[in-house]
Design a protein around this motif. Structure first.
Motif, PDB file in Angstrom:
ATOM      1  N   LYS A 313       0.831  -1.203   0.000  1.00 38.05           N
ATOM      2  CA  LYS A 313       0.000   0.000   0.000  1.00 38.05           C
ATOM      3  C   LYS A 313       0.865   1.253   0.000  1.00 38.05           C
ATOM      4  O   LYS A 313       0.552   2.244  -0.661  1.00 38.05           O
ATOM      5  N   ALA A 314       1.959   1.193   0.760  1.00 37.35           N
ATOM      6  CA  ALA A 314       2.845   2.355   0.821  1.00 37.35           C
ATOM      7  C   ALA A 314       3.438   2.654  -0.540  1.00 37.35           C
ATOM      8  O   ALA A 314       3.616   3.818  -0.922  1.00 37.35           O
ATOM      9  N   THR A 315       3.719   1.594  -1.290  1.00 39.95           N
ATOM     10  CA  THR A 315       4.310   1.820  -2.597  1.00 39.95           C
ATOM     11  C   THR A 315       3.282   2.424  -3.544  1.00 39.95           C
ATOM     12  O   THR A 315       3.615   3.218  -4.427  1.00 39.95           O
ATOM     13  N   GLU A 316       2.029   2.069  -3.330  1.00 41.74           N
ATOM     14  CA  GLU A 316       0.969   2.649  -4.149  1.00 41.74           C
ATOM     15  C   GLU A 316       0.885   4.154  -3.914  1.00 41.74           C
ATOM     16  O   GLU A 316       0.721   4.941  -4.848  1.00 41.74           O
ATOM     17  N   LYS A 317       1.029   4.523  -2.643  1.00 36.85           N
ATOM     18  CA  LYS A 317       0.990   5.955  -2.323  1.00 36.85           C
ATOM     19  C   LYS A 317       2.151   6.682  -2.967  1.00 36.85           C
ATOM     20  O   LYS A 317       2.013   7.821  -3.446  1.00 36.85           O
ATOM     21  N   ARG A 318       3.305   6.004  -2.969  1.00 33.90           N
ATOM     22  CA  ARG A 318       4.477   6.634  -3.552  1.00 33.90           C
ATOM     23  C   ARG A 318       4.276   6.887  -5.029  1.00 33.90           C
ATOM     24  O   ARG A 318       4.608   7.946  -5.558  1.00 33.90           O
ATOM     25  N   MET A 319       3.701   5.902  -5.677  1.00 31.44           N
ATOM     26  CA  MET A 319       3.406   6.043  -7.104  1.00 31.44           C
ATOM     27  C   MET A 319       2.478   7.208  -7.342  1.00 31.44           C
ATOM     28  O   MET A 319       2.672   8.001  -8.262  1.00 31.44           O
ATOM     29  N   ALA A 320       1.437   7.273  -6.530  1.00 37.17           N
ATOM     30  CA  ALA A 320       0.443   8.327  -6.709  1.00 37.17           C
ATOM     31  C   ALA A 320       1.094   9.698  -6.562  1.00 37.17           C
ATOM     32  O   ALA A 320       0.808  10.620  -7.320  1.00 37.17           O
TER      33      ALA A 320
END
Lengths: 447, 520
Positions: A313-320
């Motif tokens: 999930k954290a990586t998804e936020k980073r992408m966003a």
């Protein structure tokens, strides 16, 4: 689509806050033939003195700094700017894309909301709907009016690279954000913000805008300009180009190249992060599946599964974060680099007009007086153009520096947040395990 | 014989060897901790062994998968209770157990009646074993064709627990992978009730794109070396296996070892049916625990392979993310050349991006070791299944023998009473061609009675065998389960430690980069 919060445009560079110093020319400087065309356009608002005056003197207002006291209220505005450079009095948002289907075509309109305290606006709030074509129109009017000012970029008509459908949500949202940025950059520009077409764009109802557009300089005259432009560039390089502009040109060539490379890198990073995210989504659940066959280590396995999911999930936020900040900014500057090259060329053109006339004078002794006057005008034109560009260039550079700094700092922050989140999750897992581990060793009973 | 390496005669005693290998200084092993050194979860994993000859090497145990702390054998940190319990079970089993399946020929093979090794007796405690080097060799194979292979140097040294300062000499010999395989096959056949430790993979599997699938690749060879060492340590710390003479000779006797193994005739004893793992045998009354265990081993195998596959893909992607950031370095540097105020910030930020991109190599190399730990248990699953299979086959043979006996008894009864209950060709023939003479019938009955007697004895011994097998196998399975739980938990913890380290590195780099960006 929710209305985006007002983009916090850097208050360091408020509209009109930057005095265009070099423009010491007093009002009354002759209008340039090229620019009078636009002045004819705005004749309908006769009861508004300010507007009228503005409209008549559009060319002046748009070429020179707002330091020219054209009308009482405009003077008040400038006065404000000088005292309180932080004061922003024009707020624009672009939101709410809507699809319109007609017999001929399908298109999207965006809601443009303007809130202002400026005197020259009849009301303090406006809400209009505009389509992409309208933005294109505005941009071309601004370019016409200010050939050597740096007009902010518009999002592209089509997206070539990237697999984005023309009317996909992602495409529309990206475009909307860029349009919002476009209008706000104009609003923050010391000169462009007072452009009449800009005002009409923000305030006129659809039918009003259409009729206004139709009154524009004919296609022919625009073609004429283009022809002249082409012709002048064909005539060869600019001989008397001041050093400063050659430096700018060199700079822009390198900058343009680098910013394009950065654009590619940023997109590539996004792509890699997304692929990583996709694999991670599968990785965690396998541990949970495994824990179902185990007894003693089931908890440890579930713990690992949960950590991996959290990191996912954290990586998804980073992408966003990347796609919301860095990618649009870099892309905007890719477009800016093209615009700047164009602006430099136009300046060169203006200069070459002068140069060719000077040459012509040298050869033809007759009509010397007529030529002198023309040359005089051209000289002024060149000087205005140069000054405008120089001032705008400095402003652009400062903006660019600020934008880049904040964009990359944001990237760093995103990454820091990502790693800190992951660190916390793994550390707490480790803590839970070592407690158990030592517990097991001490206790006599085994599960 | 392709072995080269240090030529020493095959001295029998574990202690006291002859000359040291050439080029090796005496102090090499002195810095190392004892074979019993232990790894706390909080300490960092032990450093990679140094490559070149003569350089000091840490004891091969820092990692969780080190055999000397796996399960019971050598780990002093863990309580001794389970060990003793298992020992006695082992002792019981081996006392009452008749000879292993088929016969164990006399000679070098251990007598199964020997009690299992205690913690102190186990070979791993008495002897330090390392696979310290790998070397490319060329030689001629059985078909006299040139081949290239890798040879591994096995070094052994007696552990002197009393005299701290003294260093016993190191003994060494070279072995290639195929000899390890031979050893393992021998152990599998000779100890079918033991979950025999697996070898590292023959060919590189589950590779992600940066890893080579080439057997000759130095990284693969290195990881295999560690895997082979781990294998030896696992065997040496197994209470039963460590006493095997063939194993001992493998470690100590350079020449003639292959012949010695083949002389045991173990290949003949191998039940070919064991290989056909997929063939089903209809067993009516298997021990439920083994059936469950077989399911478990299937599940374990399936889930670990899936995990390893996805992990490899994740590693691939992570590699991509990090490496792409390296591109920033160059662009920033070139861009900084045209900027006055932004130049310094850009330049130094670019440097940090380079650092970031480079950091992934070490991170992923460490993760490979974690993957290897999981792989070991992937292969262990097969060893588990083999034991279950053996039980199945024994049970099958038992049931077949019982069935055979029953039918013979029935035949006998029929002949004796004259009643034909079951259809038989003989019965038909006799009906058609006339009854047998009483003498004939008597003779038949006699034969059958003899057979029945034999059969009953055999059935009895088979039953006994079966029960003993179940008992001793289950004891080893319990030992294995503990080892597995312990090792896997340690592995998961080490994975968490790795992730934490990676996050900390990331935080450091991006903090530095952020500072540079803020100066732009």
């Amino acid at each position: 689509m929710e209305a985006e919060d007002r983009t916090p445009e850097p208050t360091l560079f408020p509209a009109g806050g930057e005095r265009l110093e070099p423009l010491e020319d007093a009002p009354g400087t002759a209008r340039t033939p090229l620019l009078t065309a636009s002045a004819e356009v705005l004749e309908f608002d006769d009861d508004e003195d300010d507007l009228e005056v503005f409209s008549k003197d559009t060319s002046l207002a748009n070429s020179f700094s707002p330091s020219m006291p054209i009308s009482p209220s405009s003077m008040i505005n400038q006065y404000k700017f000088e005292d309180e450079p932080e004061l922003k009095d024009l707020f624009i948002t672009v939101d709410d894309p809507e699809s319109h289907i007609t017999a001929i075509e399908t298109f999207i309109t965006y809601r443009v909301v303007t809130k202002t305290s400026r005197g020259e606006f009849d009301s303090c709030e406006y809400e209009v709907r505009r389509r992409y074509q309208d933005f294109l129109w505005l941009k071309s009017k601004l370019e016409e009016a200010h050939p050597t000012l740096i007009i902010p970029p518009l999002p592209e008509k089509f997206v070539m690279k990237g697999m984005v459908e023309r009317f996909s949500d992602e495409f529309i949202e990206t475009r909307r954000k860029a349009l919002h940025k476009f209008l706000n950059r104009i609003a923050d520009h010391p000169t462009l913000t007072f452009n009449e077409d800009f005002k009409i764009f923000l305030t006129a109802q659809a039918w009003e805008l259409s009729s206004h557009k139709k009154q524009g300089p004919g296609l022919l005259s625009r073609m004429g300009q283009t022809v002249r432009a082409v012709a002048s560039s064909v005539r060869g390089g600019v001989k008397n180009r001041p050093e400063m502009f050659t430096e700018m040109n060199d700079y822009m060539e390198t900058f343009s190249h680098k910013i394009n490379v950065l654009d590619k890198i940023a997109h590539r990073i996004y792509k890699e992060e997304r692929e990583y995210f996709n694999e991670m989504k599968e990785y965690g659940p396998i541990h949970t599946l495994w824990s179902a066959s185990e007894e003693d280590i089931a908890d440890s396995l579930k713990g690992v599964a949960s950590c991996i999911d959290k990191c996912c999930k954290a990586t998804e936020k980073r992408m966003a974060g990347l796609s919301e900040n860095l990618l649009p900014i870099i892309h905007e500057y890719v477009l800016y680099s093209e615009i700047l090259m164009g602006v430099l060329k136009r300046r060169d053109q203006i200069q070459s007009e002068l140069d060719s006339k000077v040459d012509a004078l040298a050869n033809k002794k007759a009509d010397k007086d007529l030529f002198s006057e023309e040359i005089g005008k051209l000289e002024d034109k060149v000087e205005c153009a140069n000054n405008a560009l120089k001032a705008d260039w400095d402003r652009w550079k400062q903006n660019m520096q600020y934008d880049m700094r904040s964009a990359f700092t944001n990237v760093a922050d995103n990454n820091l947040r990502y790693y800190e989140e992951c660190l916390a999750t793994w550390e707490s897992f480790l803590a839970s395990q070592t407690v158990d581990h030592h517990g097991e060793e001490d206790s006599e009973d085994r599960p | 014989m392709e072995e080269r390496g240090n030529k020493r005669g095959g001295s029998e005693t574990p202690l006291g060897r002859g000359a040291r290998p050439a080029g090796r200084s005496g102090g090499d092993f002195s810095e190392e901790s004892r074979a019993g050194s232990h790894h706390h979860p909080d300490t960092p994993p032990c450093p990679e062994r140094a490559g070149p000859r003569g350089a000091p090497r840490p004891v091969p145990c820092g990692r969780a998968r080190c055999a000397c702390r796996s399960g019971l054998s050598a780990c002093a940190q863990r309580g001794a209770e389970p060990l003793i319990a298992m020992e006695s079970a082992e002792a019981e089993a081996s006392e009452s157990r008749p000879e292993e399946d088929g016969a164990v020929p006399a000679g070098d093979l251990p007598l199964p009646e020997q009690p299992a090794a205690t913690m102190e007796d186990c070979l791993a405690k008495k002897m330090e074993i390392t696979v310290s080097e790998a070397e490319k060799r060329t030689g001629r194979n059985a078909m006299n064709m040139q081949e290239t292979y890798t040879a591994y140097l096995i070094e052994t040294r007696a552990v002197e627990s009393q005299n701290e300062g003294q260093c016993s000499p190191v003994d060494s010999l070279w072995r290639r992978y195929s000899e390890f395989e031979l050893l393992r096959n021998y152990l599998l056949v000779t100890y079918p009730h033991i979950v025999v430790p697996p070898l590292p993979e023959k060919r590189a599997d589950f590779v992600w794109h940066k890893l080579s699938a080439d057997n000759m690749d130095p990284d693969f060879v290195e990881r295999r070396r560690i895997g082979l060492e781990n294998f030896l340590l696992r065997v040496a710390s197994h209470p039963v296996l460590c006493q095997d003479k063939i194993f001992y000779s493998f470690l100590t006797q350079e020449g003639g070892w292959k012949e010695m193994v083949n002389e045991t005739g173990f290949q003949l004893k191998a039940d070919s049916r064991l290989k056909a793992l997929n063939a089903t045998f209809r067993v009516k009354n298997p021990d439920k625990r083994f059936t469950e265990l077989k399911h478990y081993s299937d599940e374990l195998q399936s889930v670990i392979s899936h995990l390893l596959r996805v992990r490899a893909r994740v590693a691939d992607r992570l590699y991509g993310v990090y490496k792409v950031h390296g591109n920033y370095g160059r662009v920033f540097s070139e861009w900084s050349a045209i900027e006055k105020e932004m130049g310094d910030g850009l330049q130094s930020a670019g440097h940090h991006m380079d650092v970031y991109a480079a950091s992934i190599d070490d991170i992923l190399e460490e993760e490979e070791h974690y993957a290897d730990q999981l792989k070991e248990y992937l292969f262990y699953a097969e060893a588990l299944r083999a034991v279950c299979r053996k039980h199945e086959l024994m049970q099958y043979d038992l049931e077949m023998a019982a069935q055979d006996l029953t039918s013979k008894k029935q035949q006998c009864e029929e002949l004796a009473t004259g009643t034909v209950r079951t259809f038989s060709l003989k019965g038909m023939t006799s009906k058609l061609f006339g009854q047998e003479t009483p003498e004939q019938r008597e003779a038949k009955i006699k034969v059958l009675e003899e057979q029945i007697q034999e059969g009953e004895e055999q059935l009895k011994s088979k039953n006994l065998e079966g029960r003993d097998f179940v008992k001793s196998a289950w004891a080893d399975i319990e030992r294995f389960k503990e080892q597995k739980n312990h090792d896997l938990k340690e592995a998961l913890i080490s994975y968490a430690v790795m992730q934490i380290s990676m996050c900390k590195k990331g935080i450091q780099v991006w903090t530095n980069a952020k500072e540079c960006f803020s100066k732009m």
